[in-house]
Design a protein around this motif. Structure first.
Motif, PDB file in Angstrom:
ATOM      1  N   ASP A  28       0.411  -1.545  -0.011  1.00 35.31           N
ATOM      2  CA  ASP A  28       0.228  -0.396   0.319  1.00 35.31           C
ATOM      3  C   ASP A  28       1.423   1.050  -0.238  1.00 35.31           C
ATOM      4  O   ASP A  28       1.416   1.912   1.505  1.00 35.31           O
ATOM      5  N   HIS A  29       0.876   2.113  -1.466  1.00 36.29           N
ATOM      6  CA  HIS A  29       1.728   3.262  -1.416  1.00 36.29           C
ATOM      7  C   HIS A  29       0.647   4.507  -0.897  1.00 36.29           C
ATOM      8  O   HIS A  29       0.118   4.230  -1.582  1.00 36.29           O
ATOM      9  N   TYR A  30       1.592   5.131  -0.276  1.00 35.86           N
ATOM     10  CA  TYR A  30       1.478   6.396   0.079  1.00 35.86           C
ATOM     11  C   TYR A  30       1.626   7.627   0.075  1.00 35.86           C
ATOM     12  O   TYR A  30       2.894   7.449  -0.393  1.00 35.86           O
ATOM     13  N   SER A  31       1.195   8.510  -0.332  1.00 36.36           N
ATOM     14  CA  SER A  31       1.767  10.117  -1.087  1.00 36.36           C
ATOM     15  C   SER A  31       0.629  10.823  -1.460  1.00 36.36           C
ATOM     16  O   SER A  31      -0.098  10.961  -1.061  1.00 36.36           O
ATOM     17  N   GLY A  32       1.137  12.601  -0.887  1.00 35.33           N
ATOM     18  CA  GLY A  32      -0.196  13.083  -0.795  1.00 35.33           C
ATOM     19  C   GLY A  32       0.261  14.476  -1.384  1.00 35.33           C
ATOM     20  O   GLY A  32      -0.436  15.418  -1.492  1.00 35.33           O
ATOM     21  N   VAL A  33       1.621  15.084  -1.929  1.00 39.25           N
ATOM     22  CA  VAL A  33       1.344  16.079  -2.832  1.00 39.25           C
ATOM     23  C   VAL A  33       1.549  15.929  -3.821  1.00 39.25           C
ATOM     24  O   VAL A  33       1.269  14.880  -4.616  1.00 39.25           O
ATOM     25  N   GLU A  34       0.564  16.588  -4.501  1.00 38.99           N
ATOM     26  CA  GLU A  34       0.377  16.427  -6.680  1.00 38.99           C
ATOM     27  C   GLU A  34       1.295  15.768  -7.393  1.00 38.99           C
ATOM     28  O   GLU A  34       0.624  14.912  -7.305  1.00 38.99           O
ATOM     29  N   ALA A  35       2.621  16.406  -7.119  1.00 40.87           N
ATOM     30  CA  ALA A  35       2.987  15.750  -8.064  1.00 40.87           C
ATOM     31  C   ALA A  35       3.294  14.023  -7.995  1.00 40.87           C
ATOM     32  O   ALA A  35       3.786  13.212  -8.755  1.00 40.87           O
ATOM     33  N   ARG A  36       3.855  13.694  -6.590  1.00 36.17           N
ATOM     34  CA  ARG A  36       4.358  12.845  -5.506  1.00 36.17           C
ATOM     35  C   ARG A  36       2.953  11.295  -6.213  1.00 36.17           C
ATOM     36  O   ARG A  36       3.305   9.951  -6.717  1.00 36.17           O
ATOM     37  N   MET A  37       1.373  12.464  -5.797  1.00 29.58           N
ATOM     38  CA  MET A  37       0.709  11.472  -6.426  1.00 29.58           C
ATOM     39  C   MET A  37       0.233  11.042  -8.475  1.00 29.58           C
ATOM     40  O   MET A  37       0.101  10.126  -8.401  1.00 29.58           O
ATOM     41  N   ARG A  38       0.771  11.822  -9.037  1.00 27.27           N
ATOM     42  CA  ARG A  38      -0.120  11.622 -10.056  1.00 27.27           C
ATOM     43  C   ARG A  38       1.676  10.928 -10.565  1.00 27.27           C
ATOM     44  O   ARG A  38       1.146   9.853 -11.112  1.00 27.27           O
ATOM     45  N   LYS A  39       2.926  10.862 -10.201  1.00 24.07           N
ATOM     46  CA  LYS A  39       3.974   9.894 -10.118  1.00 24.07           C
ATOM     47  C   LYS A  39       3.725   8.811  -9.246  1.00 24.07           C
ATOM     48  O   LYS A  39       4.347   7.260 -10.473  1.00 24.07           O
ATOM     49  N   SER A  40       2.959   8.697  -8.430  1.00 31.82           N
ATOM     50  CA  SER A  40       2.337   7.202  -8.050  1.00 31.82           C
ATOM     51  C   SER A  40       1.669   6.100  -8.740  1.00 31.82           C
ATOM     52  O   SER A  40       1.491   4.925  -8.894  1.00 31.82           O
ATOM     53  N   LEU A  41       1.028   6.937  -9.639  1.00 35.51           N
ATOM     54  CA  LEU A  41      -0.365   6.594 -10.136  1.00 35.51           C
ATOM     55  C   LEU A  41       0.402   5.742 -11.607  1.00 35.51           C
ATOM     56  O   LEU A  41      -0.320   5.081 -11.831  1.00 35.51           O
ATOM     57  N   GLN A  42       1.046   6.558 -12.252  1.00 37.09           N
ATOM     58  CA  GLN A  42       1.649   6.588 -12.971  1.00 37.09           C
ATOM     59  C   GLN A  42       2.971   5.392 -12.765  1.00 37.09           C
ATOM     60  O   GLN A  42       2.450   4.274 -14.035  1.00 37.09           O
ATOM     61  N   LEU A  43       3.757   4.878 -12.389  1.00 37.80           N
ATOM     62  CA  LEU A  43       3.825   4.112 -11.887  1.00 37.80           C
ATOM     63  C   LEU A  43       3.183   2.665 -11.524  1.00 37.80           C
ATOM     64  O   LEU A  43       3.927   2.015 -12.342  1.00 37.80           O
ATOM     65  N   GLN A  44       1.816   3.161 -11.378  1.00 40.75           N
ATOM     66  CA  GLN A  44       1.368   1.681 -10.778  1.00 40.75           C
ATOM     67  C   GLN A  44       0.678   1.352 -12.480  1.00 40.75           C
ATOM     68  O   GLN A  44       0.363   0.508 -12.635  1.00 40.75           O
ATOM     69  N   GLN A  45       0.456   1.961 -13.016  1.00 41.50           N
ATOM     70  CA  GLN A  45       0.121   1.792 -14.565  1.00 41.50           C
ATOM     71  C   GLN A  45       1.197   0.882 -15.051  1.00 41.50           C
ATOM     72  O   GLN A  45       1.502   0.172 -15.168  1.00 41.50           O
ATOM     73  N   GLU A  46       2.896   2.045 -15.097  1.00 40.37           N
ATOM     74  CA  GLU A  46       3.677   1.155 -15.551  1.00 40.37           C
ATOM     75  C   GLU A  46       3.474  -0.398 -15.716  1.00 40.37           C
ATOM     76  O   GLU A  46       4.329  -1.176 -15.983  1.00 40.37           O
ATOM     77  N   MET A  47       3.881  -0.759 -13.754  1.00 42.01           N
ATOM     78  CA  MET A  47       4.165  -1.848 -12.829  1.00 42.01           C
ATOM     79  C   MET A  47       2.798  -3.243 -13.405  1.00 42.01           C
ATOM     80  O   MET A  47       2.987  -3.930 -13.962  1.00 42.01           O
ATOM     81  N   ARG A  48       1.697  -1.932 -13.877  1.00 44.19           N
ATOM     82  CA  ARG A  48       0.532  -3.798 -14.268  1.00 44.19           C
ATOM     83  C   ARG A  48       0.867  -3.778 -15.408  1.00 44.19           C
ATOM     84  O   ARG A  48       0.796  -5.006 -15.524  1.00 44.19           O
ATOM     85  N   GLU A  49       1.239  -2.681 -16.217  1.00 45.45           N
ATOM     86  CA  GLU A  49       1.641  -3.669 -17.716  1.00 45.45           C
ATOM     87  C   GLU A  49       2.455  -4.468 -17.904  1.00 45.45           C
ATOM     88  O   GLU A  49       2.519  -5.231 -18.275  1.00 45.45           O
ATOM     89  N   GLU A  50       3.954  -3.964 -16.957  1.00 45.73           N
ATOM     90  CA  GLU A  50       4.554  -4.860 -17.541  1.00 45.73           C
ATOM     91  C   GLU A  50       4.622  -6.558 -16.586  1.00 45.73           C
ATOM     92  O   GLU A  50       5.014  -7.166 -17.153  1.00 45.73           O
TER      93      GLU A  50
END
Length: 339
Positions: A28-50
């Motif tokens: 369960d990955h936590y982030s609260g700053v906008e830039a980091r929240m967006r990067k976290s969602l992007q990383l989730q999608q990248e690892m999901r594709e992988e």
């Protein structure tokens, strides 16, 4: 790859084990700053594709992430990010405590506007079952009647009530809040109790961890281990994850930095030999139509089959490569990998 007949699928045949009632990612990955929240969602999608499926949740944080005085704006941002998340994403939100002035707006905005894109709501500093009921009523009023709740247990009194909290039907997981728990003891627990190693040495901290894990397993819920704040020390983080998993019964863990996600997955994964053995035993059980079998003179039946099936589920959840015989068990009717 074809799907497996659901009538003989291990997940169908072996239902009934409490530990199998909830199946969610182990990180369960936590982030609260906008830039980091967006990067976290992007990383989730990248690892999901992988890996073919979602291997960690992204929890967007309002409790610590919202700037003081801008709680409403932050809740609006979290709702927007959840709505914009890719199809199949697993997005959650940690809201303010139920007695915080921002709580009602958090739920009305985030759950009200994005309930269908959320996997759960995290409630911090839960003290009693009544706190859970407050959140349930707020979620129901917002139209999110089926949205699960996760609860953070962060005080000695909450640990005492962990079994009651875990028993609530809307609770899916309990998490241990290490730093707040230590702070709640008025200096009786030294600061070393908050470190990656010290949290496994102080008796009061270890007792709390065991109570929470036991409460979850008693009610078929998921025990989630706390963060390791030394996020640049991968060895310390992995050692904590392994100890929490193998000795204290935790099946999920928090991440507070993207670099912690893959090490957490690796630490909570079964080893290759266990995965191969589990696939062989489940294959033999299917061939025997789930009757007892013998493995090198050792009897196995449905009690042990459940364990070995859970090994395979954990291997899948952590992104490990499954033996060919087991791969079809994790493919949905649409041909996609099950989450």
């Amino acid at each position: 790859m074809t799907t497996f007949d659901s009538s003989v699928h291990p997940a169908t045949v072996l239902l009934g084990a409490q530990a199998g009632q909830q199946s969610i990612p182990v990180c369960d990955h936590y982030s609260g700053v906008e830039a980091r929240m967006r990067k976290s969602l992007q990383l989730q999608q990248e690892m999901r594709e992988e890996l073919g499926h979602c291997v960690f949740d992204v929890t967007l944080d309002c409790e610590d992430g919202a700037p003081v005085g801008l709680e409403r704006e932050h809740a609006t941002l979290v709702a927007q990010l959840a709505r914009e998340a890719a199809h199949g994403a697993r997005v959650a939100a940690r809201v303010h405590t139920v007695d915080h002035p921002a709580f009602a707006n958090d739920i009305a905005t985030i759950a009200g506007e994005a309930w269908d894109k959320l996997c759960h709501i995290m409630l911090p500093k839960v003290e009693t079952v009544e706190d859970v009921e407050v959140a349930v009523r707020a979620l129901d009023a917002a139209g999110a009647r089926d949205l699960p709740l996760h609860a953070l247990i962060e005080s000695p009194a909450a640990v005492h009530r962990a079994f009651d909290i875990a028993s609530h039907p809307r609770i899916q997981s309990l998490s241990f809040g290490l730093m707040d728990f230590v702070s709640a003891h008025g200096g009786a627990i030294p600061s070393a109790g908050m470190t990656s190693a010290g949290q496994f040495e102080h008796p009061l901290v270890v007792r709390a961890k065991l109570e929470i894990a036991s409460a979850c397993h008693a009610h078929g819920k998921v025990p989630s281990h706390c963060v390791v704040t030394e996020f640049s020390n991968t060895d310390a983080m992995q050692a904590a994850a392994r100890k929490a998993s193998r000795e204290l019964g935790y099946t999920r863990m928090w991440s507070i930095h993207p670099a912690q996600i893959r090490p957490i997955l690796a630490a909570l994964a079964p080893d290759d030999a266990e995965i191969i053995r589990a696939a062989r035993i489940i294959s033999d059980a299917i061939a025997a139509e789930w009757a007892p079998i013998s493995e090198d003179g050792v009897l196995h039946d449905r009690a042990s089959y459940r364990y070995f099936w859970q090994v395979l589920e954990r291997a899948h959840q952590t992104g490990r490569t499954l033996p060919d015989a087991a791969k079809a068990w994790f493919v949905t009717n649409s041909g996609t990998t099950a989450t």
